[in-house]
Write a protein that holds these residues in place. Structure first.
Motif, short mmCIF file in Angstrom:
data_model
loop_
_atom_site.label_atom_id
_atom_site.label_comp_id
_atom_site.label_asym_id
_atom_site.label_seq_id
_atom_site.Cartn_x
_atom_site.Cartn_y
_atom_site.Cartn_z
N LEU A 195 0.75 -1.24 0.03
CA LEU A 195 0.10 -0.08 0.02
C LEU A 195 0.86 1.19 0.10
O LEU A 195 0.61 2.32 -0.63
N SER A 196 1.87 1.35 0.76
CA SER A 196 2.82 2.54 0.62
C SER A 196 3.39 2.79 -0.51
O SER A 196 3.54 3.82 -1.16
N ASP A 197 3.93 1.49 -1.43
CA ASP A 197 4.40 1.50 -2.53
C ASP A 197 3.49 2.24 -3.79
O ASP A 197 3.70 2.86 -4.32
N LEU A 198 2.13 1.72 -3.34
CA LEU A 198 1.12 2.05 -4.35
C LEU A 198 0.88 3.45 -4.19
O LEU A 198 0.63 4.27 -5.10
N CYS A 199 0.82 4.05 -3.10
CA CYS A 199 0.57 5.48 -2.79
C CYS A 199 1.63 6.44 -3.37
O CYS A 199 1.64 7.30 -3.99
N ILE A 200 3.01 6.07 -3.28
CA ILE A 200 4.10 6.68 -3.78
C ILE A 200 3.93 6.63 -5.44
O ILE A 200 4.29 7.58 -5.89
N LEU A 201 3.60 5.41 -5.92
CA LEU A 201 3.52 5.36 -7.32
C LEU A 201 2.44 6.24 -7.69
O LEU A 201 2.41 6.80 -9.05
N ILE A 202 1.15 6.49 -7.20
CA ILE A 202 0.29 7.12 -7.38
C ILE A 202 0.59 8.82 -7.43
O ILE A 202 0.39 9.48 -8.37
N GLU A 203 1.19 8.93 -6.29
CA GLU A 203 1.72 10.48 -6.37
C GLU A 203 3.00 10.97 -7.27
O GLU A 203 2.66 11.86 -7.98
N ARG A 204 3.44 9.79 -7.54
CA ARG A 204 4.54 10.09 -8.69
C ARG A 204 3.93 10.53 -9.94
O ARG A 204 4.33 11.13 -10.85
N LYS A 205 2.84 9.41 -10.51
CA LYS A 205 2.22 9.51 -11.68
C LYS A 205 1.53 10.80 -11.75
O LYS A 205 1.69 11.81 -12.93
N LYS A 206 0.74 11.35 -10.65
CA LYS A 206 0.28 12.57 -10.78
C LYS A 206 1.34 13.92 -10.93
O LYS A 206 1.03 14.89 -11.64
N TYR A 207 2.37 13.39 -10.38
CA TYR A 207 3.48 14.64 -10.49
C TYR A 207 3.84 14.67 -11.89
O TYR A 207 3.95 15.79 -12.45
N LEU A 208 4.42 13.58 -12.25
CA LEU A 208 4.83 13.33 -13.77
C LEU A 208 3.91 14.10 -14.71
O LEU A 208 4.32 14.56 -15.66
#
Length: 86
Positions: free
Chosen positions: A60-73
């Protein structure tokens, strides 16, 4: 909060596209191995239920990071194209 952090540190975040163009390494194998070792040590003497909960927290932690990274990118990508001359 995480997005604000990314925006504040935008110039410090690695630009993987430029690293790739410069033929520099973009792998994260060493860091991932370190994380694996830490997780393995933490889980060494836990019952199976504890192991499953820890694994779920990590996913879940990794998933949250990936979601935020995608939003940022996506934001950076949109920003770059809105300023282009094409």
């Amino acid at each position: 909060e995480f997005l604000n952090y990314l925006l504040k540190h935008e110039n410090e975040i690695i630009n993987y596209k430029k690293r790739k163009e410069a033929k520099k390494s973009i792998g994260s194998g060493r860091a991932e191995k370190g994380v694996d070792l830490v997780v393995a040590q933490r889980q060494k003497n836990k019952p199976i239920a504890g192991l499953l909960m820890e694994a779920m927290r990590l996913v879940l932690s990794d998933l949250c990071i990936l979601i935020e990274r995608k939003k940022y990118l996506n934001k950076i990508h949109t920003k770059n194209y809105s300023n282009s001359f094409f």
